[in-house]
Design an enzyme around this catalytic site. Structure first.
Site, PDB file in Angstrom:
ATOM      1  N   HIS A  79      -1.968  -3.791  11.311  1.00 41.94           N
ATOM      2  CA  HIS A  79      -1.940  -3.097  12.597  1.00 41.94           C
ATOM      3  C   HIS A  79      -1.517  -4.019  13.736  1.00 41.94           C
ATOM      4  O   HIS A  79      -1.410  -3.583  14.875  1.00 41.94           O
ATOM      5  CB  HIS A  79      -3.316  -2.498  12.896  1.00 41.94           C
ATOM      6  CG  HIS A  79      -3.725  -1.470  11.881  1.00 41.94           C
ATOM      7  ND1 HIS A  79      -4.473  -1.786  10.773  1.00 41.94           N
ATOM      8  CD2 HIS A  79      -3.447  -0.153  11.782  1.00 41.94           C
ATOM      9  CE1 HIS A  79      -4.660  -0.696  10.054  1.00 41.94           C
ATOM     10  NE2 HIS A  79      -4.048   0.307  10.635  1.00 41.94           N
ATOM     11  N   ILE A 131       0.814  -1.214   0.000  1.00 43.11           N
ATOM     12  CA  ILE A 131       0.000   0.000   0.000  1.00 43.11           C
ATOM     13  C   ILE A 131       0.851   1.270   0.000  1.00 43.11           C
ATOM     14  O   ILE A 131       0.364   2.356  -0.252  1.00 43.11           O
ATOM     15  CB  ILE A 131      -0.981  -0.023   1.197  1.00 43.11           C
ATOM     16  CG1 ILE A 131      -1.857  -1.278   1.119  1.00 43.11           C
ATOM     17  CG2 ILE A 131      -1.877   1.198   1.212  1.00 43.11           C
ATOM     18  CD1 ILE A 131      -2.594  -1.447  -0.202  1.00 43.11           C
ATOM     19  N   HIS A 169      -6.694   4.024  -2.167  1.00 38.68           N
ATOM     20  CA  HIS A 169      -6.753   3.113  -1.020  1.00 38.68           C
ATOM     21  C   HIS A 169      -7.722   3.640   0.030  1.00 38.68           C
ATOM     22  O   HIS A 169      -7.787   4.844   0.281  1.00 38.68           O
ATOM     23  CB  HIS A 169      -5.359   2.967  -0.390  1.00 38.68           C
ATOM     24  CG  HIS A 169      -5.369   2.192   0.894  1.00 38.68           C
ATOM     25  ND1 HIS A 169      -5.666   0.850   0.944  1.00 38.68           N
ATOM     26  CD2 HIS A 169      -5.153   2.566   2.178  1.00 38.68           C
ATOM     27  CE1 HIS A 169      -5.624   0.444   2.198  1.00 38.68           C
ATOM     28  NE2 HIS A 169      -5.314   1.466   2.967  1.00 38.68           N
ATOM     29  N   CYS A 172      -2.964  -2.202   4.630  1.00 43.85           N
ATOM     30  CA  CYS A 172      -2.572  -0.798   4.708  1.00 43.85           C
ATOM     31  C   CYS A 172      -1.046  -0.717   4.605  1.00 43.85           C
ATOM     32  O   CYS A 172      -0.386  -1.736   4.368  1.00 43.85           O
ATOM     33  CB  CYS A 172      -3.084  -0.197   6.024  1.00 43.85           C
ATOM     34  SG  CYS A 172      -3.243   1.596   6.002  1.00 43.85           S
ATOM     35  N   CYS A 212      -9.312   2.774   4.065  1.00 38.74           N
ATOM     36  CA  CYS A 212      -9.225   2.034   5.330  1.00 38.74           C
ATOM     37  C   CYS A 212     -10.595   1.963   5.985  1.00 38.74           C
ATOM     38  O   CYS A 212     -11.370   2.910   5.903  1.00 38.74           O
ATOM     39  CB  CYS A 212      -8.285   2.731   6.314  1.00 38.74           C
ATOM     40  SG  CYS A 212      -6.577   2.862   5.794  1.00 38.74           S
ATOM     41  N   GLU A 238      -9.193  -1.933   3.038  1.00 37.66           N
ATOM     42  CA  GLU A 238      -9.051  -2.711   4.274  1.00 37.66           C
ATOM     43  C   GLU A 238     -10.139  -3.769   4.300  1.00 37.66           C
ATOM     44  O   GLU A 238     -11.300  -3.471   4.093  1.00 37.66           O
ATOM     45  CB  GLU A 238      -9.179  -1.792   5.483  1.00 37.66           C
ATOM     46  CG  GLU A 238      -8.991  -2.499   6.823  1.00 37.66           C
ATOM     47  CD  GLU A 238     -10.245  -3.185   7.331  1.00 37.66           C
ATOM     48  OE1 GLU A 238     -10.117  -4.215   8.009  1.00 37.66           O
ATOM     49  OE2 GLU A 238     -11.351  -2.709   7.027  1.00 37.66           O
TER      50      GLU A 238
END
Length: 776
Positions: free
Chosen positions: A712, A448, A659, A744, A661, A683
């Site tokens: 994450h 990403i 992109h 991400c 999220c 995401e």
């Protein structure tokens, strides 16, 4: 007497102390005892700041080591079984839900491998909360040592009687979801959850709490009837506990509640109602009219979401509308929401230009603002004459400053034409040219944008900032980092490369530093999720691009690559939403200025030989007005036009990516389609793949890369796990559409886990490539 109150205070500390402590604990460099001691120190420090500022009503239980919603999951015994079965220490179980937990089998115990719970945006903010994830037949049980009670007693011992803050039962359930494979509608669990709230309120009363703030922010939504109708029975039960419980302050924020005024009228048994009149001042009189004859109104007039100094004159006028109708004893002056979304203190900013610094107010300063407003309303403006005059001077200075207006920017905006929003050809024509020139395989792999920002990168950037190394030395260091990242991508076998972004401090700040109209802070950190903090730039004036911002690094990376190199930009809406925006002009105007600046950058990248360009818009959903209607339609119109304006200047053969999220795409799918990006990456790893069904239902024709693993968390997905995710995606997307990528950027990860995860991802893509090659 009008009292002042704060709905919540930032958690991290003046120097991001909590971030440093939690990350040291996760790394095994800090004991649990020391971590808990640091938390206790920070809580005491924050209570003292508010007390010293003269705030009358100070919150407790607003502190969290990760996320306040996650606190409530553990508080109510709603931890999913996959976490409880490992017999982890409570705080490790807590962190496992927030960020996953993975450790190999040892002599001391079996292996543990659990992913984190889903994390989504908190309403329309850039804060992320952990989503309550509930089971069929879910049982709730109050923690034996309830955190709200512990922290109330802790404050009391420190000489501060606080107002504990709870997330209300309707919001807790509405913001939750059924776990995978479960069918429960969370709101059906309300009657099972209410006894836990009753028990908790009784314990808080026993501990000495006089009032409790109970947040029900979902009341600003357009709610399904079953959810809307649940407020009355819930608060009849909780509000009628009498002497068994503290008085309840029912708090809403981030929007108006006029459309749900019938709910408010059914809550007249509660002590007080809080509303946000920064966001929606027009609701004030309607809400006053819906109050019971003895109810108190908490008027949120100090902005909990932005950094501009409060206009005392306007704030006082709003509060006096309430006091004239209710009397001073039935009115509280409050922050509009928790101050969680603002930096800690302006006092840390030693390098800000004094002219603009005078326009700002951070959390500590907002605490003082509240006490001044409360005193002005109680005793009259003359009682705070000096403060009023200084405030008026600051407001006027900002309004008349030459820094805010650039005639050249306005002139360029006036010359925008309809053609500037359109690509030269429709997608089928574009994708044919792109496939011919880029020569990508099926299931193309990419990342990403960012790769790990190592300690060495941060040290060198800091040295350059301080003037300890020359620009030439720093540039050579960055080139070496880019060389290393390109080589790693070659070894991994990725199909579209990125340069890794080693020169970038933040995906918005980096661009803001290269645009006019922005100013920057050194310590104005705001929590985004867990220990992740961001330092949003501040838009103070009209925006333009003096020179190219990213071309040098991308061009260099392309020159040493044997695969297509992707240029990486942050889109206009995200640059706007992840900054502190101006409040003196409409956000659409600021977004358009950003789009024009980015358009120049996109065209320059293409001219430099970059034929894949990603313009990220993770904040597009975040900016969506919370209610359907004209405001939402208007936002989507100007947001989509801003994105299109930024990218439409390139040739058909240049592939535009974007992109997103943490997006629930069904809410604004028409806008996603209208962006006309060639490839979307989204995401998806912690979401049910069924969310992709909207792309099928709407016959979305362009390419999509749903994230196959969660970046994450430090957890490494197995190759089989990635294969399973791709197979799920193929139930909704065609092989020709599907890209394979992480959720991400990889900035916050470490290199060993990054390489391992990407190896498994690439191998999974190769598996499906071979499988479909045989089928054809």
């Amino acid at each position: 007497m009008v009292q002042s109150s704060i709905l919540g205070f930032p958690r991290m500390g003046v120097n991001r102390d909590l971030k440093k402590a939690t990350e040291a604990y996760w790394a095994g460099k800090l004991s649990q005892q020391d971590l808990l001691a640091e938390g206790k120190r920070l809580r005491a420090e924050h209570w003292k700041i508010q007390k010293d500022a003269g705030v009358d009503i100070i919150p407790s239980n607003d502190f969290s080591y990760y996320d306040h919603v996650l606190d409530h999951i553990q508080l109510f015994g709603a931890t999913p079984p996959r976490y409880t079965q490992h017999n982890l220490d409570p705080i490790d179980e807590f962190f496992a839900m927030g960020r996953g937990h993975q450790k190999p089998q040892t002599d001391k115990g079996p292996a543990v491998d659990v992913p984190s719970l889903e994390m989504v945006k908190w309403f329309d903010s850039n804060y992320h909360y952990v989503k309550p994830t509930l089971q069929d037949g879910q049982k709730f049980k109050l923690n034996a040592n309830p955190k709200p009670v512990v922290e109330f007693l802790e404050a009391k011992e420190a000489g501060v009687v606080t107002r504990p803050v709870l997330l209300g039962p309707v919001s807790f359930l509405t913001l939750g979801k059924a776990d995978r494979g479960q069918k429960v509608d969370p709101i059906d669990l309300l009657q099972d959850l209410l006894p836990v709230y009753e028990e908790l309120l009784a314990k808080l009363k026993e501990a000495g709490a006089e009032t409790v703030q109970i947040d029900e922010p979902v009341l600003v939504f357009d709610l399904p009837p079953r959810v809307k109708n649940s407020f009355k029975p819930a608060y009849e039960k909780l509000g009628n506990l009498g002497d068994k419980a503290p008085k309840l302050v029912f708090a809403t924020y981030f929007g108006d509640i006029v459309h749900n005024i019938d709910v408010l009228q059914s809550l007249q048994n509660l002590y007080a109602i809080h509303i946000d009149v920064v966001r929606n001042p027009e609701q004030l009189e309607t809400v006053i009219g819906a109050l019971g004859p003895k109810q108190t109104l908490s008027v949120g007039v100090v902005d909990g979401r932005n950094i501009w100094k409060t206009n005392f004159k306007k704030a006082i006028e709003k509060v006096e509308v309430a006091t004239q109708k209710l009397g001073k004893d039935r009115v509280l002056v409050a922050s509009s929401s928790s101050l969680l979304h603002t930096p800690h203190t302006l006092a840390s900013e030693k390098k800000l230009d004094p002219e603009v610094k005078d326009w700002f107010s951070f959390a500590c300063e907002k605490a003082k603002e509240l006490t001044i407003i409360a005193k002005a309303v109680t005793d009259g403006p003359a009682s705070v004459r000096d403060e009023m005059e200084a405030n008026a001077k600051s407001v006027e200075a900002r309004a008349t400053s030459k820094r805010t207006n650039d005639p050249k920017v306005k002139e360029r905006q006036a010359k925008i034409t309809d053609e500037m929003f359109e690509r030269k050809s429709p997608f089928p024509t574009r994708i044919a040219q792109q496939q011919s020139s880029l020569n990508l395989p099926m299931f193309p792999t990419t990342t990403i944008g960012s790769f790990p920002q190592t300690k060495d990168i941060r040290i060198q950037r800091n040295k350059f900032t301080k003037g300890e190394i020359t620009a030439e030395e720093y540039e050579k260091f960055i080139e070496k980092e880019i060389q290393d990242v390109v080589k790693i991508q070659e070894e991994l076998g990725l199909d579209v490369y990125v340069h890794g972004e080693p020169e970038r401090n933040d995906m918005v700040q980096y661009f803001g530093e290269r645009l006019t109209g922005y100013v920057f802070t050194t310590h104005a950190w705001v929590q985004s999720y867990g220990s992740r903090c961001v330092r949003p730039p501040i838009i103070v004036g009209d925006i333009s691009r003096p020179e190219a911002m990213t071309v040098k690094e991308s061009k260099y990376a392309a020159s040493i690559s044997n695969k297509p190199m992707k240029g990486m930009l942050t889109g206009p809406i995200t640059c706007l939403r992840w900054s502190f925006p101006r409040d003196d002009i409409h956000q659409s105007e600021q977004a358009q200025q950003l789009a024009l600046a980015l358009r120049d950058e996109v065209v320059d990248l293409e001219a430099a030989g970059i034929f894949v360009i990603q313009v990220d818009e993770p904040a597009l959903r975040e900016g969506l007005p919370l209610r359907s209607g004209l405001a939402r339609e208007d936002y989507l119109s100007w947001a989509v036009k801003s994105f299109r304006l930024s990218v439409a200047g390139v040739k058909d053969s240049t592939q535009i990516h974007s992109h997103f999220c943490y997006s629930e795409f069904q809410d604004f799918f028409s806008a996603i389609a209208a962006l006309d990006a060639d490839v979307l990456s989204i995401e998806n790893s912690k979401s049910d793949a069924k969310l992709l069904k909207v792309f099928v239902d709407e016959a979305y024709p362009r390419h999509i890369g749903p994230g196959v693993y969660d970046i994450h968390s430090p957890r490494i997905p197995s190759e089989q796990e990635v294969k399973d995710r791709v197979q799920e995606m193929l139930e909704y997307l065609s092989p020709e559409q599907l890209w394979v990528d992480p959720d991400c950027g990889l900035k916050t990860r470490q290199w060993p886990e990054t390489k391992a995860a990407l190896t498994n991802m690439v191998n999974a893509a190769k598996f499906f490539r071979a499988k479909y090659a045989k089928a054809n």
